[in-house]
Design a protein around this motif. Structure first.
Motif, PDB file in Angstrom:
ATOM      1  N   HIS A 190      79.454  50.696  65.145  1.00  0.00           N
ATOM      2  CA  HIS A 190      78.374  50.965  66.104  1.00  0.00           C
ATOM      3  C   HIS A 190      77.009  50.642  65.513  1.00  0.00           C
ATOM      4  CE1 HIS A 190      75.307  53.206  68.278  1.00  0.00           C
ATOM      5  NE2 HIS A 190      75.083  53.887  67.168  1.00  0.00           N
ATOM      6  N   VAL A 191      76.735  51.187  64.324  1.00  0.00           N
ATOM      7  CA  VAL A 191      75.400  50.996  63.753  1.00  0.00           C
ATOM      8  C   VAL A 191      75.221  49.570  63.245  1.00  0.00           C
ATOM      9  CG1 VAL A 191      75.896  51.684  61.356  1.00  0.00           C
ATOM     10  CG2 VAL A 191      73.635  52.112  62.337  1.00  0.00           C
ATOM     11  N   GLY A 192      76.315  48.937  62.806  1.00  0.00           N
ATOM     12  CA  GLY A 192      76.219  47.532  62.391  1.00  0.00           C
ATOM     13  C   GLY A 192      75.797  46.645  63.548  1.00  0.00           C
ATOM     14  N   ILE A 193      76.382  46.893  64.717  1.00  0.00           N
ATOM     15  CA  ILE A 193      76.027  46.126  65.917  1.00  0.00           C
ATOM     16  C   ILE A 193      74.600  46.465  66.357  1.00  0.00           C
ATOM     17  CG2 ILE A 193      76.577  45.777  68.363  1.00  0.00           C
ATOM     18  CD1 ILE A 193      79.534  46.461  67.545  1.00  0.00           C
ATOM     19  N   ASP A 194      74.227  47.735  66.237  1.00  0.00           N
ATOM     20  CA  ASP A 194      72.891  48.177  66.634  1.00  0.00           C
ATOM     21  C   ASP A 194      71.816  47.504  65.779  1.00  0.00           C
ATOM     22  OD1 ASP A 194      71.091  50.107  68.085  1.00  0.00           O
ATOM     23  OD2 ASP A 194      70.756  50.828  66.055  1.00  0.00           O
ATOM     24  N   VAL A 195      71.933  47.639  64.471  1.00  0.00           N
ATOM     25  CA  VAL A 195      70.948  47.038  63.560  1.00  0.00           C
ATOM     26  C   VAL A 195      71.029  45.517  63.631  1.00  0.00           C
ATOM     27  CG1 VAL A 195      70.200  46.859  61.160  1.00  0.00           C
ATOM     28  CG2 VAL A 195      71.037  49.039  62.035  1.00  0.00           C
ATOM     29  N   GLY A 196      72.255  45.005  63.760  1.00  0.00           N
ATOM     30  CA  GLY A 196      72.429  43.560  63.848  1.00  0.00           C
ATOM     31  C   GLY A 196      71.738  42.965  65.049  1.00  0.00           C
ATOM     32  N   THR A 197      71.869  43.605  66.206  1.00  0.00           N
ATOM     33  CA  THR A 197      71.203  43.122  67.418  1.00  0.00           C
ATOM     34  C   THR A 197      69.695  43.250  67.282  1.00  0.00           C
ATOM     35  OG1 THR A 197      73.095  43.837  68.762  1.00  0.00           O
ATOM     36  CG2 THR A 197      71.040  43.355  69.917  1.00  0.00           C
ATOM     37  N   ASN A 198      69.255  44.358  66.724  1.00  0.00           N
ATOM     38  CA  ASN A 198      67.836  44.621  66.523  1.00  0.00           C
ATOM     39  C   ASN A 198      67.164  43.502  65.735  1.00  0.00           C
ATOM     40  OD1 ASN A 198      65.361  45.862  66.323  1.00  0.00           O
ATOM     41  ND2 ASN A 198      66.082  47.636  65.193  1.00  0.00           N
ATOM     42  N   THR A 199      67.835  43.020  64.692  1.00  0.00           N
ATOM     43  CA  THR A 199      67.247  41.990  63.837  1.00  0.00           C
ATOM     44  C   THR A 199      67.576  40.564  64.290  1.00  0.00           C
ATOM     45  OG1 THR A 199      69.167  42.146  62.354  1.00  0.00           O
ATOM     46  CG2 THR A 199      67.245  43.474  61.800  1.00  0.00           C
ATOM     47  N   THR A 200      68.747  40.373  64.879  1.00  0.00           N
ATOM     48  CA  THR A 200      69.220  39.018  65.182  1.00  0.00           C
ATOM     49  C   THR A 200      68.766  38.510  66.542  1.00  0.00           C
ATOM     50  OG1 THR A 200      71.172  39.337  63.784  1.00  0.00           O
ATOM     51  CG2 THR A 200      71.285  37.577  65.410  1.00  0.00           C
ATOM     52  N   ALA A 201      68.669  39.390  67.538  1.00  0.00           N
ATOM     53  CA  ALA A 201      68.298  38.946  68.891  1.00  0.00           C
ATOM     54  C   ALA A 201      67.001  38.136  68.913  1.00  0.00           C
ATOM     55  CB  ALA A 201      68.218  40.140  69.835  1.00  0.00           C
ATOM     56  N   PRO A 202      65.919  38.595  68.234  1.00  0.00           N
ATOM     57  CA  PRO A 202      64.704  37.776  68.226  1.00  0.00           C
ATOM     58  C   PRO A 202      64.924  36.413  67.554  1.00  0.00           C
ATOM     59  CG  PRO A 202      64.199  40.019  67.551  1.00  0.00           C
ATOM     60  CD  PRO A 202      65.704  39.897  67.568  1.00  0.00           C
ATOM     61  N   ARG A 203      65.749  36.382  66.530  1.00  0.00           N
ATOM     62  CA  ARG A 203      65.988  35.118  65.824  1.00  0.00           C
ATOM     63  C   ARG A 203      66.793  34.149  66.688  1.00  0.00           C
ATOM     64  NH1 ARG A 203      67.652  37.904  60.011  1.00  0.00           N
ATOM     65  NH2 ARG A 203      65.726  39.141  59.806  1.00  0.00           N
ATOM     66  N   ILE A 204      67.678  34.691  67.525  1.00  0.00           N
ATOM     67  CA  ILE A 204      68.421  33.828  68.452  1.00  0.00           C
ATOM     68  C   ILE A 204      67.453  33.164  69.429  1.00  0.00           C
ATOM     69  CG2 ILE A 204      70.084  33.829  70.355  1.00  0.00           C
ATOM     70  CD1 ILE A 204      71.647  35.988  68.876  1.00  0.00           C
ATOM     71  N   LEU A 205      66.480  33.941  69.936  1.00  0.00           N
ATOM     72  CA  LEU A 205      65.488  33.373  70.844  1.00  0.00           C
ATOM     73  C   LEU A 205      64.650  32.315  70.147  1.00  0.00           C
ATOM     74  CD1 LEU A 205      64.159  36.474  72.859  1.00  0.00           C
ATOM     75  CD2 LEU A 205      66.003  34.908  73.445  1.00  0.00           C
ATOM     76  N   MET A 206      64.242  32.582  68.905  1.00  0.00           N
ATOM     77  CA  MET A 206      63.445  31.603  68.164  1.00  0.00           C
ATOM     78  C   MET A 206      64.246  30.338  67.885  1.00  0.00           C
ATOM     79  SD  MET A 206      61.121  33.829  65.471  1.00  0.00           S
ATOM     80  CE  MET A 206      62.394  34.957  64.905  1.00  0.00           C
ATOM     81  N   GLU A 207      65.530  30.490  67.591  1.00  0.00           N
ATOM     82  CA  GLU A 207      66.378  29.352  67.260  1.00  0.00           C
ATOM     83  C   GLU A 207      66.699  28.498  68.480  1.00  0.00           C
ATOM     84  OE1 GLU A 207      70.006  29.476  64.438  1.00  0.00           O
ATOM     85  OE2 GLU A 207      70.890  29.622  66.441  1.00  0.00           O
ATOM     86  N   ARG A 208      67.018  29.146  69.606  1.00  0.00           N
ATOM     87  CA  ARG A 208      67.495  28.390  70.771  1.00  0.00           C
ATOM     88  C   ARG A 208      66.419  28.094  71.809  1.00  0.00           C
ATOM     89  NH1 ARG A 208      73.188  31.704  71.698  1.00  0.00           N
ATOM     90  NH2 ARG A 208      73.860  31.605  69.513  1.00  0.00           N
ATOM     91  N   LEU A 209      65.373  28.912  71.858  1.00  0.00           N
ATOM     92  CA  LEU A 209      64.324  28.711  72.866  1.00  0.00           C
ATOM     93  C   LEU A 209      63.005  28.261  72.250  1.00  0.00           C
ATOM     94  CD1 LEU A 209      64.959  31.851  75.137  1.00  0.00           C
ATOM     95  CD2 LEU A 209      65.988  29.575  75.291  1.00  0.00           C
ATOM     96  N   ASN A 210      62.968  28.212  70.907  1.00  0.00           N
ATOM     97  CA  ASN A 210      61.789  27.736  70.190  1.00  0.00           C
ATOM     98  C   ASN A 210      60.531  28.529  70.559  1.00  0.00           C
ATOM     99  OD1 ASN A 210      60.480  26.083  68.314  1.00  0.00           O
ATOM    100  ND2 ASN A 210      59.854  24.605  69.895  1.00  0.00           N
ATOM    101  N   VAL A 211      60.623  29.870  70.500  1.00  0.00           N
ATOM    102  CA  VAL A 211      59.478  30.731  70.791  1.00  0.00           C
ATOM    103  C   VAL A 211      58.949  31.324  69.487  1.00  0.00           C
ATOM    104  CG1 VAL A 211      60.313  31.272  73.096  1.00  0.00           C
ATOM    105  CG2 VAL A 211      60.958  32.743  71.176  1.00  0.00           C
ATOM    106  N   SER A 212      57.729  31.872  69.524  1.00  0.00           N
ATOM    107  CA  SER A 212      57.117  32.468  68.338  1.00  0.00           C
ATOM    108  C   SER A 212      57.736  33.829  68.049  1.00  0.00           C
ATOM    109  CB  SER A 212      55.613  32.626  68.543  1.00  0.00           C
ATOM    110  OG  SER A 212      55.355  33.597  69.548  1.00  0.00           O
ATOM    111  N   VAL A 213      57.491  34.337  66.838  1.00  0.00           N
ATOM    112  CA  VAL A 213      58.043  35.636  66.463  1.00  0.00           C
ATOM    113  C   VAL A 213      57.470  36.740  67.356  1.00  0.00           C
ATOM    114  CG1 VAL A 213      56.282  36.028  64.675  1.00  0.00           C
ATOM    115  CG2 VAL A 213      58.470  37.240  64.547  1.00  0.00           C
TER     116      VAL A 213
END
Length: 386
Positions: free
Chosen positions: A222-245
Motif C-alpha cells: 500500500h505505502v509503496g504504491i502511495d509513495v511511488g505514485t506521489n513521486t512518479t506521477a509528475p515524472r510521467i507527465l514530464m516524460e510523456r507530455l513534456n510539461v514543466s515540474v
C-alpha cells in the motif's frame, strides 16, 4: 462515546493532519531534484530515507507505548516532527534535506505506530476501520496542501522571504506546535498494558501468525504504491507530455484530491458495505490505474489513472491495519508496531522504481507498483466482511 471521548477525538484527528506532513516529501523531492540537478535514483533517496526509519523505530515504539502510554508517545512524535520542519526554512542543501527528512521519518514512525492505537483507546469499542479511514481523510488534507502550496510558492517566488516552495515548512511547523499543545491539554483515559510487556523477540514472533505477516506485506505494498505514485506521477507527465515540474506537480495534487475523496466516502462505505467487497473494488481500481499509467499518452488517460489509484488506495491501509489489530486484540500495541514497520515499503519501492526508471523510463516504475497491486489481490481472502 462519552463526552470526554467526543472532546478528545478532535485533537486526535488534528494529529492525523500532522501525520500527513510526511507526504510533502514526494513533491519536495521533485523540486530538490531540479534545484540540485539529481538523477531519479538520487532524488528517490529522500522518500526512501523517510520511510527507512519505520523499519528501525516502529517495533520499539510499540514497546515504548507499553511503558509510557499512547498519548505520551504521540506527543513525543509531534515534537520530533516539528523539529524536522525547521532546517529547510534556512536552506535546501543536500545535507539539510537529508537531516530534515530523516527527522520527519522518525517522527512519523513514532506517530503512525502510536496514533492508531490511541484512536482505539478514544473510541472504546467504536467502528475502528471507519474511524481510521476518517483519520486518513484528515491526513489527506495535509497531503493535498503540500503540492498545492509548493506550486503556489514556486510560482510566486516569495522573494521577500526567500523561501520559494519551502514556504510550507514554517506553516506546517506552526500547525504541529498547536497540535502538540492541544493534545497535551486534552485528558485521555488509558488502561495500563495487560500482563508483562512483550520483549523485542516476542513482538517479532507475532509475525509467525499468517494474518499478521500477510497484513504486514499488504501495508508494504500500500505505502509503496502511495509513495511511488506521489513521486512518479509528475515524472510521467514530464516524460510523456513534456510539461514543466511546476505544471507536473498537479498530478500529485490530483492524486491526493481523489485519495481525500476516497477516505471521506470510505468512512461511510465501511459502515454500510461488506468490507471485503469494498476491498475488492478498491484493488480493482488500482489495477485499472496501472494499465492507464503504463499505456497512457494523453492528459485524459493519465489523469484518470491517477484519480483511480488515488481513490483505490485511499482505504487499503485502514482495512488491512484494522484487520491486523482485531486479529490479536490482546497485543494491539505490538501488532501496531509491526504493521507500521510495513511502511518501510515506502523505502523499498522508490529505490527499486528509481533504478528501473533510470534504465527504461517511468514505465519501469509503474511495473514495480503493479507488483504491489497483484499482491493486494492475493490478500482478498484474508479480508473480513465486517
Amino acid at each position: 462515546m462519552s463526552k470526554v471521548n467526543k472532546f478528545a477525538i478532535i485533537p486526535v484527528m488534528l494529529c492525523f493532519f500532522c501525520m500527513g506532513f510526511v507526504d510533502l516529501v514526494g513533491s519536495a523531492s521533485n523540486y530538490v531534484k531540479e534545484d540540485l540537478a539529481l538523477t531519479n535514483a538520487e532524488a528517490n533517496i529522500f522518500p526512501s530515507l523517510v520511510f527507512f526509519w519505520f523499519l528501525i523505530f516502529s517495533v520499539p515504539t510499540g514497546m515504548l507505548m507499553n511503558k509510557i502510554g499512547r498519548k505520551k508517545t504521540v506527543l513525543l512524535s509531534l515534537l520530533v516532527t516539528v523539529v524536522s520542519l525547521i532546517p529547510p526554512i534556512f536552506g535546501e542543501s543536500y545535507l539539510v534535506m537529508l537531516i530534515s527528512f530523516s527527522l520527519l521519518g522518525i517522527g512519523n514512525a513514532l506517530m503512525q505506530t502510536s496514533l492508531n492505537p490511541l484512536v482505539a483507546t478514544v473510541l472504546k469499542g467504536g467502528n475502528l476501520a471507519s474511524t481510521l479511514t476518517f483519520g486518513q481523510f484528515v491526513k489527506a488534507i495535509a497531503s493535498i496542501s503540500a503540492p498545492t502550496i509548493f506550486s503556489w510558492g514556486f510560482a510566486a517566488a516569495i522573494p521577500t522571504l526567500g523561501l520559494s516552495w519551502r514556504i510550507l515548512f514554517p506553516i506546517f511547523a506552526v500547525i504541529g506546535t498547536l497540535s502538540t499543545l492541544w493534545l497535551l491539554a486534552t485528558p485521555i483515559e488509558e488502561k495500563p498494558a495487560q500482563g508483562k510487556p512483550s520483549t523485542f523477540i516476542e513482538c517479532f514472533k507475532l509475525m509467525g501468525m499468517p494474518i499478521v505477516l500477510l497484513s504486514f506485506l499488504g501495508i508494504m505494498c500500500h505505502v509503496g504504491i502511495d509513495v511511488g505514485t506521489n513521486t512518479t506521477a509528475p515524472r510521467i507527465l514530464m516524460e510523456r507530455l513534456n510539461v514543466s515540474v511546476g505544471d507536473a506537480t498537479f498530478a500529485t495534487t490530483l492524486y491526493f484530491i481523489f485519495r481525500t475523496i476516497g477516505c471521506l466516502t470510505g468512512s461511510f462505505f465501511l459502515r454500510v458495505m461488506n468490507n471485503k467487497v469494498f476491498f475488492i473494488i478498491s484493488v480493482s481500481m488500482m489495477a485499472l490505474s496501472m494499465v492507464g499509467l503504463s499505456v497512457g499518452t494523453t492528459k485524459a488517460v493519465l489523469y484518470t489513472a491517477i484519480a483511480l489509484v488515488g481513490y483505490g488506495n485511499s482505504n487499503v491501509f485502514s482495512m488491512v491495519f484494522a484487520r491486523a489489530l482485531q486479529s490479536v486484540p490482546e497485543k494491539q500495541n505490538e501488532v501496531s508496531g509491526l504493521m507500521i514497520m510495513g511502511l518501510f515499503g515506502g523505502t523499498v519501492f522508490p529505490l527499486i522504481m528509481g533504478r528501473v526508471s533510470d534504465l527504461m523510463g517511468q514505465m519501469g516504475a509503474v511495473l514495480v507498483m503493479a507488483v504491489g497491486v497483484i499482491y493486494l489481490f492475493s490478500y482478498i481472502p484474508r479480508m473480513n466482511k465486517k
